[in-house]
Design a protein around this motif. Structure first.
Motif, short mmCIF file in Angstrom:
data_model
loop_
_atom_site.label_atom_id
_atom_site.label_comp_id
_atom_site.label_asym_id
_atom_site.label_seq_id
_atom_site.Cartn_x
_atom_site.Cartn_y
_atom_site.Cartn_z
N GLU A 185 -8.34 -35.40 -15.33
CA GLU A 185 -7.75 -34.13 -15.75
C GLU A 185 -7.56 -34.09 -17.26
OE1 GLU A 185 -4.22 -33.85 -13.38
OE2 GLU A 185 -5.35 -33.61 -11.52
N ARG A 189 -9.47 -31.38 -19.81
CA ARG A 189 -8.78 -30.53 -20.79
C ARG A 189 -9.35 -30.76 -22.20
NH1 ARG A 189 -4.33 -31.70 -17.33
NH2 ARG A 189 -3.68 -33.50 -18.59
N GLY A 194 -9.12 -28.50 -25.37
CA GLY A 194 -7.66 -28.50 -25.36
C GLY A 194 -7.08 -29.87 -25.68
N ARG A 195 -5.78 -29.99 -25.44
CA ARG A 195 -5.06 -31.23 -25.65
C ARG A 195 -4.96 -32.00 -24.34
NH1 ARG A 195 0.29 -30.30 -29.18
NH2 ARG A 195 0.88 -31.84 -27.66
#
Length: 196
Positions: A185, A189, A194-195
């Motif tokens: 996961e 991300r 994303g972070r």
């Protein structure tokens, strides 16, 4: 004809009063416990990375980051392979199954500054492993599994302020158990821009 011999350490099972099996204490090496803790947490990271389909590399020389973890997927949008940096820590001072939503962990300020830097081109996470105090409780092996005790938790400290003179206490969420699903996961991300 064979005669039943009494079992060592007590009465035979036929007597109805069987002694409890005694676990022998293995002769462990003289390596410092902290060095053994480092080795155990590396084993945990390797197991998680293998199950998540990730590759590992170790920066040389180590400049305050222990491992680089990379994940390849055609579904990543920023690149076909993304990487995060992982800093490992291990302690027996925090009991297993910490109560509440988070537990406190103290870092040297120099380490926190490196982990909290933002913006970054490669994201960093802190992984904290909680272990039993004695080494004979670290592992349990059976025919169908090898259990590592107790657990690793992860957090992203980007932007975290330094609050102490030399050391700063951070909060590690107990919901963020570091396993293969969590690592996949995180990489999804990061792969989407994303972070962690």
């Amino acid at each position: 004809m064979a005669l039943a011999q009494p079992e060592s350490g007590g009465l035979s099972p036929a007597s109805g009063r069987c002694p409890q099996p005694q676990r022998t204490v293995p002769l462990r090496g003289a390596l410092a416990t902290t060095a053994c803790m480092e080795t155990l947490q590396v084993g945990y990271l390797h197991a998680v990375a293998a199950a998540a389909g990730c590759s590992l590399s170790q920066p040389f020389p180590d400049n305050g980051i222990d491992w680089h973890v990379s994940h390849s997927s055609a579904r990543h949008t920023v690149d076909d392979e993304v990487t995060i940096k992982v800093q490992l820590k291990c302690t027996y001072q925090i009991p297993p199954h910490p109560p509440g939503p988070a537990f406190s962990f103290t870092l040297d300020n120099d380490h926190l500054v490196k982990l909290a830097r933002t913006p970054v081109s490669v994201h960093k996470i802190l992984v904290v492993m909680l272990v039993p105090r004695t080494q004979d409780e670290w592992l349990r092996a059976g025919h169908d599994r090898l259990d590592l005790r107790h657990c690793c938790y992860w957090t992203n400290l980007a932007g975290h302020p330094v609050t102490g003179r030399r050391r700063t206490t951070v909060r590690i969420p107990t919901t963020r158990i570091f396993d293969d699903s969590a690592l996949c996961e995180i990489m999804a991300r990061v792969g989407a821009g994303g972070r962690p």
